[in-house]
Motif scaffolding. Structure first.
Motif, PDB file in Angstrom:
ATOM      1  N   VAL A 132       0.732  -1.112   0.178  1.00 53.15           N
ATOM      2  CA  VAL A 132       0.036  -0.014  -0.135  1.00 53.15           C
ATOM      3  C   VAL A 132       0.955   1.077  -0.017  1.00 53.15           C
ATOM      4  O   VAL A 132       1.761   1.375   0.757  1.00 53.15           O
ATOM      5  CB  VAL A 132      -1.128   0.023   1.119  1.00 53.15           C
ATOM      6  CG1 VAL A 132      -1.901   1.440   1.267  1.00 53.15           C
ATOM      7  CG2 VAL A 132      -1.761  -1.280   1.384  1.00 53.15           C
ATOM      8  N   ASP A 133       0.449   2.031  -0.848  1.00 53.68           N
ATOM      9  CA  ASP A 133       1.179   3.543  -0.821  1.00 53.68           C
ATOM     10  C   ASP A 133       0.055   4.423  -0.833  1.00 53.68           C
ATOM     11  O   ASP A 133      -0.718   4.569  -1.813  1.00 53.68           O
ATOM     12  CB  ASP A 133       2.180   3.791  -2.043  1.00 53.68           C
ATOM     13  CG  ASP A 133       3.425   2.838  -1.985  1.00 53.68           C
ATOM     14  OD1 ASP A 133       4.128   3.003  -1.277  1.00 53.68           O
ATOM     15  OD2 ASP A 133       3.405   1.750  -2.772  1.00 53.68           O
ATOM     16  N   THR A 134       0.013   5.461   0.196  1.00 52.37           N
ATOM     17  CA  THR A 134      -0.714   6.537   0.001  1.00 52.37           C
ATOM     18  C   THR A 134      -0.105   7.866   0.712  1.00 52.37           C
ATOM     19  O   THR A 134       1.005   7.777   1.183  1.00 52.37           O
ATOM     20  CB  THR A 134      -1.863   6.290   0.878  1.00 52.37           C
ATOM     21  OG1 THR A 134      -2.964   6.980   0.698  1.00 52.37           O
ATOM     22  CG2 THR A 134      -1.671   5.967   2.369  1.00 52.37           C
ATOM     23  N   VAL A 135      -1.019   9.074   0.644  1.00 53.28           N
ATOM     24  CA  VAL A 135      -0.593  10.061   1.382  1.00 53.28           C
ATOM     25  C   VAL A 135      -1.557  10.568   2.277  1.00 53.28           C
ATOM     26  O   VAL A 135      -2.821  10.585   1.940  1.00 53.28           O
ATOM     27  CB  VAL A 135      -0.028  11.289   0.247  1.00 53.28           C
ATOM     28  CG1 VAL A 135       0.346  12.604   0.855  1.00 53.28           C
ATOM     29  CG2 VAL A 135       0.960  10.885  -0.709  1.00 53.28           C
ATOM     30  N   ARG A 136      -1.290  11.080   3.398  1.00 47.45           N
ATOM     31  CA  ARG A 136      -2.191  11.736   4.300  1.00 47.45           C
ATOM     32  C   ARG A 136      -1.493  12.759   5.290  1.00 47.45           C
ATOM     33  O   ARG A 136      -0.328  12.655   5.847  1.00 47.45           O
ATOM     34  CB  ARG A 136      -2.428  10.537   5.435  1.00 47.45           C
ATOM     35  CG  ARG A 136      -3.642  10.905   6.628  1.00 47.45           C
ATOM     36  CD  ARG A 136      -3.581   9.884   7.549  1.00 47.45           C
ATOM     37  NE  ARG A 136      -4.109   8.672   7.305  1.00 47.45           N
ATOM     38  CZ  ARG A 136      -5.482   8.477   7.233  1.00 47.45           C
ATOM     39  NH1 ARG A 136      -6.410   9.313   7.892  1.00 47.45           N
ATOM     40  NH2 ARG A 136      -5.874   7.069   6.741  1.00 47.45           N
ATOM     41  N   ASP A 137      -2.091  13.912   5.139  1.00 41.76           N
ATOM     42  CA  ASP A 137      -1.693  15.207   5.749  1.00 41.76           C
ATOM     43  C   ASP A 137      -0.353  15.627   5.417  1.00 41.76           C
ATOM     44  O   ASP A 137       0.600  15.833   6.300  1.00 41.76           O
ATOM     45  CB  ASP A 137      -1.701  15.114   7.390  1.00 41.76           C
ATOM     46  CG  ASP A 137      -3.326  14.934   7.748  1.00 41.76           C
ATOM     47  OD1 ASP A 137      -3.961  15.279   7.149  1.00 41.76           O
ATOM     48  OD2 ASP A 137      -3.538  14.163   8.902  1.00 41.76           O
ATOM     49  N   GLY A 138       0.163  15.274   4.058  1.00 47.18           N
ATOM     50  CA  GLY A 138       1.434  15.485   3.636  1.00 47.18           C
ATOM     51  C   GLY A 138       2.416  14.443   3.961  1.00 47.18           C
ATOM     52  O   GLY A 138       3.610  14.749   3.798  1.00 47.18           O
ATOM     53  N   VAL A 139       2.069  13.361   4.494  1.00 54.42           N
ATOM     54  CA  VAL A 139       2.734  12.208   4.963  1.00 54.42           C
ATOM     55  C   VAL A 139       2.843  11.223   3.963  1.00 54.42           C
ATOM     56  O   VAL A 139       1.710  10.679   3.656  1.00 54.42           O
ATOM     57  CB  VAL A 139       2.653  11.796   6.350  1.00 54.42           C
ATOM     58  CG1 VAL A 139       3.640  10.623   6.668  1.00 54.42           C
ATOM     59  CG2 VAL A 139       2.780  12.913   7.369  1.00 54.42           C
ATOM     60  N   ARG A 140       3.780  10.930   3.305  1.00 55.33           N
ATOM     61  CA  ARG A 140       3.892   9.749   2.452  1.00 55.33           C
ATOM     62  C   ARG A 140       3.998   8.302   3.146  1.00 55.33           C
ATOM     63  O   ARG A 140       4.894   8.176   3.954  1.00 55.33           O
ATOM     64  CB  ARG A 140       5.198   9.608   1.503  1.00 55.33           C
ATOM     65  CG  ARG A 140       4.837  10.857   0.520  1.00 55.33           C
ATOM     66  CD  ARG A 140       6.024  10.941  -0.604  1.00 55.33           C
ATOM     67  NE  ARG A 140       7.573  11.070  -0.160  1.00 55.33           N
ATOM     68  CZ  ARG A 140       8.402  10.305   0.043  1.00 55.33           C
ATOM     69  NH1 ARG A 140       8.215   8.931  -0.328  1.00 55.33           N
ATOM     70  NH2 ARG A 140       9.390  10.767   0.374  1.00 55.33           N
TER      71      ARG A 140
ATOM     72  N   ARG B  69       3.877  10.639  12.790  1.00 55.76           N
ATOM     73  CA  ARG B  69       3.315   9.670  13.931  1.00 55.76           C
ATOM     74  C   ARG B  69       1.812   9.507  13.746  1.00 55.76           C
ATOM     75  O   ARG B  69       1.277   8.497  13.890  1.00 55.76           O
ATOM     76  CB  ARG B  69       3.856   9.825  15.223  1.00 55.76           C
ATOM     77  CG  ARG B  69       3.469   9.115  16.348  1.00 55.76           C
ATOM     78  CD  ARG B  69       3.858   9.304  17.846  1.00 55.76           C
ATOM     79  NE  ARG B  69       5.349   9.187  17.918  1.00 55.76           N
ATOM     80  CZ  ARG B  69       6.050   8.014  18.606  1.00 55.76           C
ATOM     81  NH1 ARG B  69       5.119   7.175  18.837  1.00 55.76           N
ATOM     82  NH2 ARG B  69       7.252   8.264  18.808  1.00 55.76           N
ATOM     83  N   ALA B  70       1.231  10.852  14.044  1.00 49.64           N
ATOM     84  CA  ALA B  70      -0.286  10.820  13.910  1.00 49.64           C
ATOM     85  C   ALA B  70      -0.858  10.219  12.372  1.00 49.64           C
ATOM     86  O   ALA B  70      -1.720   9.329  12.613  1.00 49.64           O
ATOM     87  CB  ALA B  70      -0.689  12.415  13.981  1.00 49.64           C
ATOM     88  N   ALA B  71      -0.145  10.415  11.459  1.00 47.53           N
ATOM     89  CA  ALA B  71      -0.618   9.736   9.941  1.00 47.53           C
ATOM     90  C   ALA B  71      -0.296   8.338  10.015  1.00 47.53           C
ATOM     91  O   ALA B  71      -1.184   7.515   9.499  1.00 47.53           O
ATOM     92  CB  ALA B  71       0.017  10.540   9.117  1.00 47.53           C
ATOM     93  N   LEU B  72       0.924   7.962  10.563  1.00 46.90           N
ATOM     94  CA  LEU B  72       1.139   6.652  10.519  1.00 46.90           C
ATOM     95  C   LEU B  72       0.206   5.862  11.620  1.00 46.90           C
ATOM     96  O   LEU B  72      -0.268   4.582  11.197  1.00 46.90           O
ATOM     97  CB  LEU B  72       2.512   6.352  10.850  1.00 46.90           C
ATOM     98  CG  LEU B  72       3.349   4.953  10.921  1.00 46.90           C
ATOM     99  CD1 LEU B  72       3.400   4.417   9.296  1.00 46.90           C
ATOM    100  CD2 LEU B  72       4.687   4.953  11.271  1.00 46.90           C
ATOM    101  N   THR B  73      -0.064   6.328  12.556  1.00 49.84           N
ATOM    102  CA  THR B  73      -1.050   5.652  13.598  1.00 49.84           C
ATOM    103  C   THR B  73      -2.554   5.329  12.900  1.00 49.84           C
ATOM    104  O   THR B  73      -2.968   4.243  12.962  1.00 49.84           O
ATOM    105  CB  THR B  73      -1.251   6.345  14.771  1.00 49.84           C
ATOM    106  OG1 THR B  73       0.021   6.497  15.602  1.00 49.84           O
ATOM    107  CG2 THR B  73      -2.372   5.782  15.566  1.00 49.84           C
TER     108      THR B  73
END
Length: 390
Positions: free
Chosen positions: A330-338, A375-379
């Motif tokens: 899986v590859d995605t982007v959330r809140d500017g985090v790859r 950390r927040a995006a990864l969680t």
């Protein structure tokens, strides 16, 4: 010109790192291995007793190598000996042995008056004789990897029980008992050409609960200047200076202490993640060193520069059994985090829980602007993924 890689079982570093890098450099590549049946179809493999330098040399005779290297802890010394006999750039075999053999590493540093750590070797078939003041202690194989059979033991009773259990499965293994070094665990990752050493950076490592030492997370944390200066002294004493090297150390109130030195790239997909984070052709850089090219200084982002923080988390099996469901890549982007997820165990495989890195089901990582955002995006990313063991 041909690149030969010595290896045991297939690894992501070889399949996704070194082989594509060799292709990009225009070098045809062959994997020398004693386990050719384990490698995927299409990978150029050749049967070889890769722990024997003479066998490695014989396996390259038909088409002499331009490059001979290994990314395996177990094969650095044999590969270095073979490279030397073939007149190729390579690691110092004695330095490779000092890194691999944890008892020799401790003795070498102690003889140089450096990094004193109390340690006792336990040869096969012998009874551990360990002074009381060494406890709590760490028991581990003298030539171990992946935290396999590494345990925290608090007294003689626990030590005897662990030694007995290990010997039931591995009666030939030599063990080391050394004082437990409490503190913050970090890594120090380098490339060298035999004259100069460049620091790629480092990671702050999070461990699972004792008595085992499973790495469960890593946060980007390049070493401060005082760590850098001290570790260079220790690596010089061991003779480390060529190719890739991954060092683990502990930060304590009285300074730093080495845990171990792995004379290769950082593993468990961290080498691929490091390539992504730094934006440098890391695997190609290693190959170039083994071609005899001088070291090119790699890019090194600051610990919290824009877009340059990274965190890695491993999903670990919490029980033995069959992995029946798991996400794919899986590859995605959330809140500017790859964000990325990469499987490390195939669906359908049955495995025992070991309390080591061999329990990894997947590696998740995020690269973004700062530690809190990453950390927040990864969680949140991890919360949306599921693994099932039955």
């Amino acid at each position: 010109m041909r690149l030969y890689l010595t290896a045991l079982n297939p690894t992501d570093a070889v399949l996704e790192g070194f082989l594509p890098a060799a292709d990009a450099l225009g070098l045809p590549a062959t994997v020398l291995t004693d386990r050719p049946g384990q490698w995927p179809a299409g990978v150029p493999v050749r049967q070889c007793a890769v722990r024997d330098p003479a066998a490695i040399i014989a396996a390259t005779a038909a088409e002499p190598p331009a490059v001979l290297l290994s990314n395996s802890d177990h094969l650095q010394e044999a590969t270095a000996v073979a490279a030397g006999k073939l007149g190729l750039p390579g690691k110092d075999p004695e330095a490779a042995r000092r890194c691999k053999d944890k008892a020799v590493m401790r003795r070498t540093l102690a003889a140089a008056g450096l990094d004193p750590v109390r340690a006792v070797t336990v040869d096969p078939g012998t009874t551990p004789i360990v002074p009381d003041d060494v406890f709590p202690a760490v028991l581990k194989p003298r030539d171990g990897v992946a935290s396999e059979d590494a345990y925290l033991v608090t007294d003689r009773r626990e030590l005897a029980a662990r030694v007995t259990a290990i010997r039931r499965r591995r009666p030939e293994v030599a063990l080391v008992v050394e004082e437990y070094l409490a503190g913050e665990l970090r890594t120090y990752d380098t490339l060298g050409d035999g004259e100069s050493l460049a620091v790629l950076g480092g990671w702050r490592t999070g461990l699972g609960p004792p008595p085992t030492f499973t790495e469960v997370s890593l946060d980007w944390a390049p070493p401060p200047a005082d760590h850098d200066a001290r570790i260079r002294v220790l690596l010089d004493a061991l003779g480390v200076g060529f190719g890739a090297c991954h060092t683990e150390y502990v930060v304590r109130p009285d300074g730093i202490r080495l845990i171990e030195v792995n004379d290769r790239l950082i593993g468990d997909r961290m080498d691929l993640i490091l390539t992504d984070l730094l934006g440098v052709p890391l695997f190609a850089d290693v190959i170039r060193l083994h071609l005899g090219e001088p070291l090119a200084a790699p890019a090194r982002p600051g610990p919290a520069g824009p877009g340059r923080h990274a965190r890695v988390e491993y999903v670990c099996a919490d029980r033995s059994g069959r992995l029946t469901a798991a996400p794919g890549p899986v590859d995605t982007v959330r809140d500017g985090v790859r964000l990325s997820c990469r499987p490390m165990r195939e669906v359908g495989r049955v495995a025992e829980r070991t309390g080591t890195n061999r329990d990894y089901l997947a590696a998740l990582h995020g690269i973004g602007p700062d530690p809190d955002t990453v950390r927040a995006a990864l969680t949140a990313f991890r919360d949306g993924l599921r693994w099932t063991i039955t």
